[in-house]
Design a protein around this motif. Structure first.
Motif, PDB file in Angstrom:
ATOM      1  N   GLU A 388       4.984   6.470  -1.781  1.00  0.00           N
ATOM      2  CA  GLU A 388       5.567   5.778  -2.931  1.00  0.00           C
ATOM      3  C   GLU A 388       4.632   5.921  -4.122  1.00  0.00           C
ATOM      4  O   GLU A 388       3.412   5.772  -3.989  1.00  0.00           O
ATOM      5  CB  GLU A 388       5.797   4.297  -2.620  1.00  0.00           C
ATOM      6  CG  GLU A 388       6.468   3.518  -3.742  1.00  0.00           C
ATOM      7  CD  GLU A 388       6.835   2.093  -3.347  1.00  0.00           C
ATOM      8  OE1 GLU A 388       7.143   1.289  -4.254  1.00  0.00           O
ATOM      9  OE2 GLU A 388       6.813   1.778  -2.146  1.00  0.00           O
ATOM     10  N   GLY A 389       5.207   6.243  -5.277  1.00  0.00           N
ATOM     11  CA  GLY A 389       4.381   6.385  -6.469  1.00  0.00           C
ATOM     12  C   GLY A 389       5.222   6.740  -7.678  1.00  0.00           C
ATOM     13  O   GLY A 389       6.446   6.835  -7.599  1.00  0.00           O
ATOM     14  N   ASP A 390       4.563   6.917  -8.801  1.00  0.00           N
ATOM     15  CA  ASP A 390       5.256   7.269 -10.040  1.00  0.00           C
ATOM     16  C   ASP A 390       5.448   8.781 -10.106  1.00  0.00           C
ATOM     17  O   ASP A 390       4.496   9.550  -9.934  1.00  0.00           O
ATOM     18  CB  ASP A 390       4.458   6.791 -11.255  1.00  0.00           C
ATOM     19  CG  ASP A 390       4.369   5.270 -11.319  1.00  0.00           C
ATOM     20  OD1 ASP A 390       5.204   4.609 -10.672  1.00  0.00           O
ATOM     21  OD2 ASP A 390       3.458   4.763 -11.998  1.00  0.00           O
ATOM     22  N   SER A 395       9.312   5.172 -11.812  1.00  0.00           N
ATOM     23  CA  SER A 395       8.237   4.371 -11.224  1.00  0.00           C
ATOM     24  C   SER A 395       8.616   3.992  -9.796  1.00  0.00           C
ATOM     25  O   SER A 395       9.794   3.824  -9.479  1.00  0.00           O
ATOM     26  CB  SER A 395       8.003   3.102 -12.052  1.00  0.00           C
ATOM     27  OG  SER A 395       9.172   2.312 -12.094  1.00  0.00           O
ATOM     28  N   SER A 396       7.614   3.886  -8.937  1.00  0.00           N
ATOM     29  CA  SER A 396       7.819   3.523  -7.533  1.00  0.00           C
ATOM     30  C   SER A 396       8.869   4.417  -6.868  1.00  0.00           C
ATOM     31  O   SER A 396       9.772   3.949  -6.172  1.00  0.00           O
ATOM     32  CB  SER A 396       8.216   2.043  -7.405  1.00  0.00           C
ATOM     33  OG  SER A 396       7.229   1.211  -7.946  1.00  0.00           O
ATOM     34  N   ARG A 398      10.401   6.779  -4.194  1.00  0.00           N
ATOM     35  CA  ARG A 398      10.240   6.892  -2.748  1.00  0.00           C
ATOM     36  C   ARG A 398      11.115   8.028  -2.218  1.00  0.00           C
ATOM     37  O   ARG A 398      12.332   7.887  -2.189  1.00  0.00           O
ATOM     38  CB  ARG A 398      10.611   5.588  -2.042  1.00  0.00           C
ATOM     39  CG  ARG A 398       9.685   4.426  -2.371  1.00  0.00           C
ATOM     40  CD  ARG A 398       9.891   3.242  -1.440  1.00  0.00           C
ATOM     41  NE  ARG A 398      11.235   2.703  -1.544  1.00  0.00           N
ATOM     42  CZ  ARG A 398      12.071   2.563  -0.527  1.00  0.00           C
ATOM     43  NH1 ARG A 398      11.715   2.964   0.680  1.00  0.00           N
ATOM     44  NH2 ARG A 398      13.277   2.047  -0.705  1.00  0.00           N
ATOM     45  N   ARG A 401      13.784   6.949   0.674  1.00  0.00           N
ATOM     46  CA  ARG A 401      14.307   5.690   0.145  1.00  0.00           C
ATOM     47  C   ARG A 401      15.126   4.918   1.178  1.00  0.00           C
ATOM     48  O   ARG A 401      15.410   3.732   0.982  1.00  0.00           O
ATOM     49  CB  ARG A 401      15.157   5.946  -1.092  1.00  0.00           C
ATOM     50  CG  ARG A 401      16.409   6.772  -0.855  1.00  0.00           C
ATOM     51  CD  ARG A 401      17.363   6.678  -2.043  1.00  0.00           C
ATOM     52  NE  ARG A 401      16.760   7.185  -3.264  1.00  0.00           N
ATOM     53  CZ  ARG A 401      17.424   7.294  -4.412  1.00  0.00           C
ATOM     54  NH1 ARG A 401      18.696   6.947  -4.484  1.00  0.00           N
ATOM     55  NH2 ARG A 401      16.834   7.760  -5.491  1.00  0.00           N
TER      56      ARG A 401
END
Length: 582
Positions: A388-390, A395-396, A398, A401
């Protein structure tokens, strides 16, 4: 009277003429692009155009070695049907492609549109020199191209996901883009997660124009149209190894596992090497029997696999002093059917004695009611473990998901109830962990205690092969177990296999030494249980973490251990052939 009638008729004729003129104006000048939702200009052009789509323009997925997972591009020869009405150097083309000209003529005679030269059902693949010679001839209606084909062999369908048409969702997602209503969008897996990066701008196609009789307009050559943006579509490089993925799926199918999951991780990088979920997806009816669910990402009852968390907490909190535990008793004090006698902590772990871990669990919760949560996080089990990250302006982000969070407690009051604590200590009650999370725990231990996020994608690449974005390795938590605890856990996991009564003793004959933990979890559905084996190998120099779980089966019908063993053997065979040498 007659004169009046004639006037009326003339007026009606004039009104009809004006009506027709008005309609013509509407069609030709006013509503040319929106007549009852139809673009008349585009429809007119399409009516006078023959075309062949070379590439649908959507981004693609490849494995860790660059092997395709969704589409392949085959060098082929395209022939347009107007060739059969003209003289063209068929002998030259036949000689270049080593195909009798009678075959070319026959396929052209049967053609109702542009065709790919084929041998039965398969396109005839060209060599680079053949493509170059054909295109250098510049024959109208004859062109060599790399044609996009969907792979016949499906790889990692639950990971990659499916595409579908949904005009309403398409408009909602991409209201600012001029997309065909037939544009496919991702509905599951990575196709859904990366949809905004993969959605096509335009198809790549060959086309030519015809007159009213369908005859070619020879003044206009066959045109090649492609996406205007030189950087798109994007290619997503996954961490999947296509060969191992295929073998894992074959093993799962061969053993007839109806419901369950397999996760194979690279211990060093924490990358998913292979991931399979059962049942397999039937694209004709993808939602049948819950096949669309990726069981590897959904929390399941773990059973005794959770004892690793209790063992780690007990070791670090000084609760293991060489004492013995009465394994003739269940966690509620009742007599066990199979007597196991008084056992040490180490023996209890190897034979999976519930009484031992029920007692230790109650002692731990008495010290700190959040003890299980703390150590589950240290081991890389909670909350979610996927990367998970930008990413770009997301943003966030995944990639996985569809991964759901694990859980240990549902009712905080259970921490005050000794039996509920004991049940939780052996991975029952409300404990739910995904196979991906359990695999992450095994990789964390095998790696020496560093808990990382699990990667499924390595990078995104532009059309020209340059890197657009890299999914770097990331820590899941900075809070790790003590080295002495990790060393002891590794020893315990090996004992499960080497102990004469160990629950993993059937793996002693495998070509790689295995360390791991079994689990048999009650599901609340009669005799149906979840059968787990989670481990890593080679035990002395860990390279792979592997979790196999069969859901809602009977103990006698379980194929968990057989699947685990076969995957270890397959991995050994591939390693010994040097395929994975650094």
């Amino acid at each position: 009277m007659v004169k009046k009638r004639m006037v009326i008729i003339l007026i009606m004729i004039q009104l009809a003429i004006f009506g027709l003129i008005g309609r013509l104006v509407q069609l030709q000048l006013v509503s040319t692009e929106s007549f009852h939702g139809i673009n008349l200009i585009e429809a007119s052009v399409a009516q006078r155009t023959e075309q062949l789509v070379i590439d649908d323009g959507r981004g693609v997925f490849v494995d860790r070695n660059g092997q395709p997972l969704t589409y392949e591009y085959i060098p082929t020869l395209v022939l347009f049907p107007f060739l059969k009405k003209m003289d063209w150097p068929i002998d030259q083309i036949a000689a270049i492609v080593s195909v009798p000209k009678e075959v070319l003529n026959r396929q052209l005679e049967e053609a109702k549109g542009p065709i790919i030269l084929h041998d039965g059902q398969q396109p005839i693949q060209l060599q680079p020199w053949q493509m170059e010679r054909i295109n250098d001839l510049r024959i109208p209606g004859v062109i060599a191209v790399h044609k996009q084909y969907e792979l016949k062999q499906k790889y990692a369908q639950h990971v990659i996901g499916l595409l579908g048409e949904n005009e309403k969702v398409l408009k909602e997602r991409y209201a600012d883009r001029n997309l065909s209503p037939k544009t496919k969008i991702g509905v599951s897996g990575l196709q859904s997660s990366f949809d905004e990066f993969l959605i096509p701008d335009e198809e790549t196609k060959l086309l030519y124009h015809v007159d009213a009789r369908g005859e070619p307009l020879f003044s206009m050559d066959v045109k090649y149209t492609e996406q205007a943006n030189p950087f798109y579509p994007i290619t997503v490089q996954t961490t999947i190894d296509r060969t191992l993925q295929q073998r894992v799926e074959q093993i799962v199918a061969q053993h007839g596992m109806e419901k369950g999951a397999v996760v194979l991780l690279d211990v060093r990088t924490n990358d998913v090497v292979a991931l399979a979920s059962a049942p397999a997806i039937d694209e004709r009816d993808p939602y049948k029997d819950g096949a669309m669910e990726n069981k590897a990402l959904l929390p399941q009852v773990p059973g005794s696999v959770f004892k690793i968390v209790v063992a780690a907490a007990a070791l670090e909190n000084g609760l293991v002093h060489g004492q013995t535990f009465n394994c003739d008793r269940k966690i509620n004090g009742e007599q066990e059917e199979k007597k196991k006698g008084m056992r040490s902590f180490e023996d209890s772990f190897a034979i999976s004695c519930n009484r031992t871990f029920g007692e230790l669990g109650k002692q731990l919760i008495a010290i700190d009611e959040n003890m299980f949560d703390v150590y589950a996080r240290k081991l890389g089990l909670l909350p979610r473990v996927g990367w998970e990250g930008d990413v770009y302006h997301f943003s966030s982000f995944r990639p996985l998901r569809e991964e759901k969070k694990g859980n240990i407690w549902t009712d905080e009051r259970d921490k005050k109830i000794p039996l509920a604590v004991a049940q939780t200590s052996i991975g029952q009650k409300d404990v739910r962990l995904s196979p991906l999370a359990v695999a992450n725990m095994m990789a964390t231990i095998a790696r020496g205690g560093e808990a990382k996020q699990v990667r499924i994608t390595k990078k995104m690449m532009y059309k020209n092969g340059t890197t657009f974005f890299t999914f770097d390795e990331k820590r899941l938590t900075m809070d790790s177990l003590q080295k002495e605890t990790i060393d002891k856990l590794q020893e315990l996991l090996q004992l499960v296999v080497t102990h004469p009564e160990g629950t993993g003793r059937s793996f002693q004959s495998l070509p790689y030494a295995v360390a791991g933990k079994s689990g048999t979890a009650e599901t609340g559905k009669g005799e149906l249980v979840n059968k787990w084996f989670a481990g890593y190998f080679p035990a002395d120099r860990p390279k792979y973490a592997l979790v196999v779980v069969q859901l809602e089966t009977t103990s006698s019908a379980s194929v968990t251990n057989a699947i685990f063993a076969d995957i270890v053997r397959v991995t050994y065979d591939l390693e010994e052939k040097g395929r994975y040498e650094e």
